[in-house]
Design an enzyme around this catalytic site. Structure first.
Site, mmCIF file in Angstrom:
data_model
loop_
_atom_site.group_PDB
_atom_site.id
_atom_site.type_symbol
_atom_site.label_atom_id
_atom_site.label_comp_id
_atom_site.label_asym_id
_atom_site.label_seq_id
_atom_site.Cartn_x
_atom_site.Cartn_y
_atom_site.Cartn_z
ATOM 1 N N SER A 277 0.845 -1.189 0.000
ATOM 2 C CA SER A 277 0.000 0.000 0.000
ATOM 3 C C SER A 277 0.886 1.246 0.000
ATOM 4 O O SER A 277 2.108 1.148 0.005
ATOM 5 C CB SER A 277 -0.889 -0.002 1.243
ATOM 6 O OG SER A 277 -0.082 0.268 2.384
ATOM 7 N N LYS A 278 0.249 2.379 -0.003
ATOM 8 C CA LYS A 278 0.953 3.674 -0.028
ATOM 9 C C LYS A 278 2.072 3.742 1.011
ATOM 10 O O LYS A 278 3.108 4.350 0.776
ATOM 11 C CB LYS A 278 -0.037 4.821 0.250
ATOM 12 C CG LYS A 278 -0.962 5.090 -0.915
ATOM 13 C CD LYS A 278 -0.347 6.086 -1.907
ATOM 14 C CE LYS A 278 -1.194 6.246 -3.143
ATOM 15 N NZ LYS A 278 -0.514 5.906 -4.385
#
Ligand code: GLU
Length: 512
Positions: A277-278
């Site tokens: 994820s980010k």
């Protein structure tokens, strides 16, 4: 024939079937890459189909971004949405790089599911007629109520034909079409190229909605119909779809169609074993592009997320043709792959070093410009071209070039006295060393790497300095940095005039 199985189908045809619901995740690109490699390894075809049947999750612009991702990676499609179909989407998704004719390799389009609704309706009708599906008209509230009751009984809610509140739903009243699980008991088995033999109890399958009340198909019907009509021989997708596969297997059986081979590939995780994820940095290929990674390095890196050439083969660096020749679906691992930014950096450095100087120069031009360095004149471009061999060995990403060359284009800040005072030297000695360097470089017949180095080493000797003591203050005086590409090559790119002017200024600083 508008839609049909193509004649003379190639042995292997794979597809990537993303939903246009936002930025393509790197894990999905990895999955698409596996599909592409599997097809190309076998001399087959790879195409893209947009699964935009969930109108609520549709995100404008995402189709174009998906197609641009493949353009940037250099992956050529053998079929996919073309200008005309892209223009017909809910939001106009056309863009200059789109295919002129999506089905030019004989794969039947259109490749956008919202433009194939009559096909799904036709096949849903066929299922109803043959007893494999039925109409149901329970409202969302009624279903919610059933779900709550099941939960109160601590049961998993699965809609079943017997639960229908109305049994004689007419085709002209609002309804959904649900699949009938036949037989209700027993087990649905299939072989997955990654997961091996898989079995699901039919009793645990629900009567999946195939056509929604808005007339759109659900993913399950559309994927089966399209994979068949478009002649897909291997459906490779993320393993979060594994639990849907038995329903697809049943649908293929009902229709009497051959199944494509299935390969459910594991997710890509971050280095903390959570879904990428980010938090882990880049999650889209465009972020990698903007961070200065080469498409060939990204392809190399992604291909190793869950695949390896096989027992005893330790090769990590691959060109695209090498990947195509070595890729084997049977060597996809069954456990999740971990995204390692350090490995990506390393691979990118390797691929940068493999580029020709001209190629690297071309790829740096937009990045250098983006960093505010003008490359408008032949002289400026020549500077970059001459800097490239000096920096090629020193880069992990294309962006690394900027701090290695900016002082060749811009004047630097006036260095401090400390920076100009050599190690184990006082200011007077340093001043003298810089003065003599200035005179020597002013008189040198050729302002080139080798003669410069030779003369400077001789000067260090005469001044009873270690070469490093002298070179460090000269570097600070002329580049304003203590780490640069090799000093003399760098000075010759900066040029004699600017070098002397910066040395004069440094002398001025120490004279004050
Ligand atoms: N539309 C599905 C997705 O977005 C495709 C799954 C498949 O490849 O069958 O993941």
């Amino acid at each position: 024939m508008a839609y049909g199985v193509t004649d003379g189908q190639p042995m292997v045809r794979t597809r990537f079937a993303p939903s246009p619901t936002g930025e393509l995740h790197i894990g999905s690109v990895r999955t698409a890459l596996f599909s592409w490699l599997a097809a190309k390894h076998a001399g087959g075809q790879f195409y893209i189909r947009l699964e935009d049947t969930d109108q609520e999750r549709y995100v404008a612009g995402s189709t174009r971004r998906i197609l641009e991702t493949f353009d940037w990676l250099g992956i050529r499609l053998d079929g996919g949405p073309d200008h005309a179909t892209l223009r017909r989407m809910k939001t106009d998704e056309d863009y200059p790089g789109a295919l002129e004719d999506g089905s030019y390799q004989g794969i039947p389009g259109p490749f956008i599911q919202s433009q194939r609704l009559p096909v799904y309706q036709q096949w849903a009708g066929w299922l109803i007629e043959h007893g494999y599906a039925y109409r149901a008209s329970e409202t969302a509230e009624e279903i919610e109520h059933m779900r709550a009751e099941a939960m109160a009984r601590k049961e998993t809610f699965r809609f079943r034909e017997e639960m229908r509140l109305r049994t004689d739903v007419r085709p002209d009243e609002p309804h959904v079409v649900r699949m009938r699980i036949v037989p209700r008991q027993g087990v649905t088995r299939f072989h997955d190229l990654v997961k091996g033999d898989v079995a699901f109890e039919n009793a645990n399958l629900d009567d999946q909605v195939l056509i929604k009340a808005d007339g759109f198909p659900t993913y399950h019907l559309a994927v089966v119909v399209d994979d068949h009509l478009q002649g897909v021989s291997l459906a490779l997708r993320g393993d979060d779809w594994l639990s849907s596969a038995p329903k697809h297997v049943l649908l293929f059986q009902y229709f009497g169609w051959d199944m494509p081979q299935l390969a459910h590939v594991p997710n890509v995780l971050g280095d903390d074993s959570r879904k990428l994820s980010k938090r882990h940095g880049a999650t889209s290929v465009f972020e990698l592009r903007d961070q200065g990674y080469l498409p060939e390095a990204v392809i190399n890196f992604l291909s190793l997320l869950g695949w390896a050439p096989g027992e005893g083969d330790e090769q990590n660096v691959f060109t695209i043709p090498e990947l195509i020749s070595k890729f084997d679906v049977n060597h996809i691992g069954s456990s999740p792959a971990v995204f390692s930014p350090t490995k990506l950096d390393w691979l990118n450095g390797v691929h940068i070093r493999r580029l020709s100087e001209d190629d690297l120069t071309q790829r740096l031009i937009p990045i250098v410009r983006e960093a505010g360095i003008a490359l408008d004149t032949a002289e400026q471009l020549d500077k970059l071209r001459r800097a490239v061999p000096l920096i090629q060995e020193r880069m992990k990403t294309l962006l690394d070039a900027v701090p290695l060359i900016d002082f060749m284009f811009f004047d630097i800040a006036v260095p401090t006295r400390e920076a100009l005072t050599g190690q184990k030297m006082d200011e007077a000695e340093s001043l003298e060393a810089l003065r003599q360097t200035r005179d020597l470089l002013a008189q040198l017949p050729e302002f080139e790497n080798a003669p410069m180095e030779q003369a400077m080493r001789a000067l260090a000797d005469r001044l009873h300095l270690k070469p490093r003591q002298l070179f460090t203050i000269v570097r600070n005086a002329v580049t304003g940095k203590d780490v640069t590409p090799p000093l003399f090559g760098t000075l010759s790119v900066i040029g004699r005039a600017a070098t002397l002017q910066r040395l004069d200024r440094a002398v001025g600083v120490l004279e004050r």
